[in-house]
Design a protein around this motif. Structure first.
Motif, PDB file in Angstrom:
ATOM      1  N   ASP A  17     -12.333  14.120   0.063  1.00 14.47           N
ATOM      2  CA  ASP A  17     -10.989  14.496   0.501  1.00 14.47           C
ATOM      3  C   ASP A  17     -10.323  13.355   1.269  1.00 14.47           C
ATOM      4  O   ASP A  17      -9.116  13.159   1.172  1.00 14.47           O
ATOM      5  N   LYS A  18     -11.088  12.593   1.997  1.00 12.16           N
ATOM      6  CA  LYS A  18     -10.517  11.507   2.799  1.00 12.16           C
ATOM      7  C   LYS A  18     -10.102  10.299   1.950  1.00 12.16           C
ATOM      8  O   LYS A  18      -9.507   9.365   2.476  1.00 12.16           O
ATOM      9  N   THR A  19     -10.349  10.346   0.666  1.00 12.01           N
ATOM     10  CA  THR A  19      -9.807   9.274  -0.182  1.00 12.01           C
ATOM     11  C   THR A  19      -8.285   9.296  -0.146  1.00 12.01           C
ATOM     12  O   THR A  19      -7.642   8.287  -0.423  1.00 12.01           O
ATOM     13  N   SER A  20      -7.725  10.437   0.239  1.00 13.04           N
ATOM     14  CA  SER A  20      -6.268  10.509   0.364  1.00 13.04           C
ATOM     15  C   SER A  20      -5.770   9.519   1.411  1.00 13.04           C
ATOM     16  O   SER A  20      -4.678   8.962   1.280  1.00 13.04           O
ATOM     17  N   VAL A  21      -6.568   9.273   2.447  1.00 12.00           N
ATOM     18  CA  VAL A  21      -6.199   8.292   3.469  1.00 12.00           C
ATOM     19  C   VAL A  21      -6.098   6.905   2.835  1.00 12.00           C
ATOM     20  O   VAL A  21      -5.152   6.151   3.096  1.00 12.00           O
ATOM     21  N   VAL A  22      -7.052   6.579   1.985  1.00 14.96           N
ATOM     22  CA  VAL A  22      -7.027   5.292   1.290  1.00 14.96           C
ATOM     23  C   VAL A  22      -5.780   5.194   0.414  1.00 14.96           C
ATOM     24  O   VAL A  22      -5.096   4.166   0.398  1.00 14.96           O
ATOM     25  N   LEU A  23      -5.470   6.270  -0.296  1.00 15.43           N
ATOM     26  CA  LEU A  23      -4.287   6.266  -1.158  1.00 15.43           C
ATOM     27  C   LEU A  23      -3.002   6.081  -0.359  1.00 15.43           C
ATOM     28  O   LEU A  23      -2.112   5.336  -0.772  1.00 15.43           O
ATOM     29  N   VAL A  24      -2.911   6.742   0.791  1.00 11.00           N
ATOM     30  CA  VAL A  24      -1.715   6.603   1.624  1.00 11.00           C
ATOM     31  C   VAL A  24      -1.556   5.153   2.078  1.00 11.00           C
ATOM     32  O   VAL A  24      -0.457   4.597   2.045  1.00 11.00           O
ATOM     33  N   ILE A  25      -2.656   4.535   2.472  1.00  8.61           N
ATOM     34  CA  ILE A  25      -2.594   3.134   2.910  1.00  8.61           C
ATOM     35  C   ILE A  25      -2.180   2.229   1.753  1.00  8.61           C
ATOM     36  O   ILE A  25      -1.349   1.331   1.911  1.00  8.61           O
ATOM     37  N   LEU A  26      -2.732   2.477   0.575  1.00  9.05           N
ATOM     38  CA  LEU A  26      -2.359   1.666  -0.579  1.00  9.05           C
ATOM     39  C   LEU A  26      -0.889   1.871  -0.964  1.00  9.05           C
ATOM     40  O   LEU A  26      -0.189   0.914  -1.302  1.00  9.05           O
ATOM     41  N   PHE A  27      -0.412   3.118  -0.896  1.00 12.21           N
ATOM     42  CA  PHE A  27       1.007   3.376  -1.168  1.00 12.21           C
ATOM     43  C   PHE A  27       1.895   2.679  -0.136  1.00 12.21           C
ATOM     44  O   PHE A  27       2.949   2.142  -0.474  1.00 12.21           O
ATOM     45  N   ALA A  28       1.475   2.706   1.131  1.00 15.27           N
ATOM     46  CA  ALA A  28       2.246   2.017   2.177  1.00 15.27           C
ATOM     47  C   ALA A  28       2.296   0.521   1.900  1.00 15.27           C
ATOM     48  O   ALA A  28       3.325  -0.125   2.106  1.00 15.27           O
ATOM     49  N   PHE A  29       1.200  -0.023   1.394  1.00 13.98           N
ATOM     50  CA  PHE A  29       1.143  -1.449   1.058  1.00 13.98           C
ATOM     51  C   PHE A  29       2.097  -1.774  -0.087  1.00 13.98           C
ATOM     52  O   PHE A  29       2.906  -2.695  -0.010  1.00 13.98           O
ATOM     53  N   VAL A  30       2.009  -0.964  -1.145  1.00 16.56           N
ATOM     54  CA  VAL A  30       2.799  -1.236  -2.350  1.00 16.56           C
ATOM     55  C   VAL A  30       4.271  -0.859  -2.181  1.00 16.56           C
ATOM     56  O   VAL A  30       5.169  -1.637  -2.527  1.00 16.56           O
ATOM     57  N   LEU A  31       4.532   0.326  -1.634  1.00 13.04           N
ATOM     58  CA  LEU A  31       5.895   0.841  -1.597  1.00 13.04           C
ATOM     59  C   LEU A  31       6.675   0.500  -0.324  1.00 13.04           C
ATOM     60  O   LEU A  31       7.892   0.366  -0.363  1.00 13.04           O
ATOM     61  N   LEU A  32       5.969   0.375   0.794  1.00  8.20           N
ATOM     62  CA  LEU A  32       6.660   0.159   2.065  1.00  8.20           C
ATOM     63  C   LEU A  32       6.501  -1.257   2.608  1.00  8.20           C
ATOM     64  O   LEU A  32       7.073  -1.593   3.636  1.00  8.20           O
ATOM     65  N   GLU A  69       3.906  -2.557   3.986  1.00  6.13           N
ATOM     66  CA  GLU A  69       3.019  -2.703   5.137  1.00  6.13           C
ATOM     67  C   GLU A  69       1.873  -3.639   4.788  1.00  6.13           C
ATOM     68  O   GLU A  69       1.430  -3.687   3.647  1.00  6.13           O
ATOM     69  N   ARG A  70       1.397  -4.354   5.770  1.00  4.61           N
ATOM     70  CA  ARG A  70       0.324  -5.317   5.554  1.00  4.61           C
ATOM     71  C   ARG A  70      -0.854  -5.009   6.478  1.00  4.61           C
ATOM     72  O   ARG A  70      -0.865  -5.423   7.641  1.00  4.61           O
ATOM     73  N   ASP A  96      -8.574  -3.454   8.765  1.00  7.42           N
ATOM     74  CA  ASP A  96      -8.126  -2.262   8.035  1.00  7.42           C
ATOM     75  C   ASP A  96      -8.687  -2.250   6.614  1.00  7.42           C
ATOM     76  O   ASP A  96      -9.172  -1.226   6.132  1.00  7.42           O
ATOM     77  N   TRP A  97      -8.607  -3.398   5.932  1.00  5.48           N
ATOM     78  CA  TRP A  97      -9.125  -3.482   4.565  1.00  5.48           C
ATOM     79  C   TRP A  97     -10.632  -3.245   4.541  1.00  5.48           C
ATOM     80  O   TRP A  97     -11.162  -2.616   3.614  1.00  5.48           O
ATOM     81  N   THR A  98     -11.333  -3.702   5.569  1.00  5.63           N
ATOM     82  CA  THR A  98     -12.778  -3.467   5.659  1.00  5.63           C
ATOM     83  C   THR A  98     -13.068  -1.976   5.776  1.00  5.63           C
ATOM     84  O   THR A  98     -13.960  -1.449   5.101  1.00  5.63           O
ATOM     85  N   ALA A  99     -12.299  -1.286   6.614  1.00  2.00           N
ATOM     86  CA  ALA A  99     -12.483   0.158   6.769  1.00  2.00           C
ATOM     87  C   ALA A  99     -12.205   0.890   5.453  1.00  2.00           C
ATOM     88  O   ALA A  99     -12.937   1.807   5.070  1.00  2.00           O
ATOM     89  N   ILE A 100     -11.155   0.479   4.761  1.00  2.00           N
ATOM     90  CA  ILE A 100     -10.827   1.086   3.465  1.00  2.00           C
ATOM     91  C   ILE A 100     -11.980   0.873   2.494  1.00  2.00           C
ATOM     92  O   ILE A 100     -12.401   1.801   1.792  1.00  2.00           O
ATOM     93  N   ALA A 101     -12.494  -0.335   2.458  1.00  2.00           N
ATOM     94  CA  ALA A 101     -13.608  -0.648   1.552  1.00  2.00           C
ATOM     95  C   ALA A 101     -14.837   0.193   1.889  1.00  2.00           C
ATOM     96  O   ALA A 101     -15.527   0.678   0.984  1.00  2.00           O
ATOM     97  N   LEU A 102     -15.113   0.381   3.176  1.00  2.00           N
ATOM     98  CA  LEU A 102     -16.277   1.181   3.570  1.00  2.00           C
ATOM     99  C   LEU A 102     -16.138   2.638   3.138  1.00  2.00           C
ATOM    100  O   LEU A 102     -17.111   3.257   2.700  1.00  2.00           O
ATOM    101  N   VAL A 103     -14.932   3.185   3.242  1.00  2.00           N
ATOM    102  CA  VAL A 103     -14.711   4.560   2.770  1.00  2.00           C
ATOM    103  C   VAL A 103     -14.971   4.629   1.272  1.00  2.00           C
ATOM    104  O   VAL A 103     -15.658   5.532   0.783  1.00  2.00           O
TER     105      VAL A 103
END
Length: 113
Positions: A72-87, A89-90, A95-102
């Motif tokens: 379920d927490k993969t949604s957090v990864v998706l939100v971060i990726l959407f923020a990167f692509v659409l908004l 955000e950098r 942060d990228w390490t935490a995403i990779a660990l999830v």
């Protein structure tokens, strides 16, 4: 417990808690005065939330909580990726390490069996 009933009860409780809080803080306004585009996005968000809750409770009936919660927490990864692509955000290197660990944790669950 049936996942649809659980979702309905959860939704009723959310409404019973949030509406009085919005009214008490003076933030209530006529929702129909919002722009149509805003209402459409709110409706889509509500539909996605409802579908997510139905899937979550159904998954809890079929699998261990530890696995369901992590996936379920993969949604957090998706939100971060959407923020990167659409908004634009950098995220930092940390942060990228935490995403990779999830993602690695989810991969370990998927590949375990």
């Amino acid at each position: 417990m049936d996942s649809n009933l659980a979702t309905a009860i959860r939704t009723i409780i959310v409404v019973l808690l949030l509406v009085p809080a919005v009214v008490a803080t003076g933030q209530w306004s006529n929702p129909f005065s919002l722009p149509p585009r805003t209402l459409a996005f709110l409706a889509l968000s509500a539909a996605a939330t409802g579908a997510s809750w139905l899937c979550y409770f159904r998954a809890l009936q079929l699998a261990d909580v530890t696995k369901v919660a992590l996936v379920d927490k993969t949604s957090v990864v998706l939100v971060i990726l959407f923020a990167f692509v659409l908004l634009g955000e950098r995220p930092s290197g940390r942060d990228w390490t935490a995403i990779a660990l999830v993602l690695v944790g989810i991969g370990m669950l998927v590949l375990k069996r």
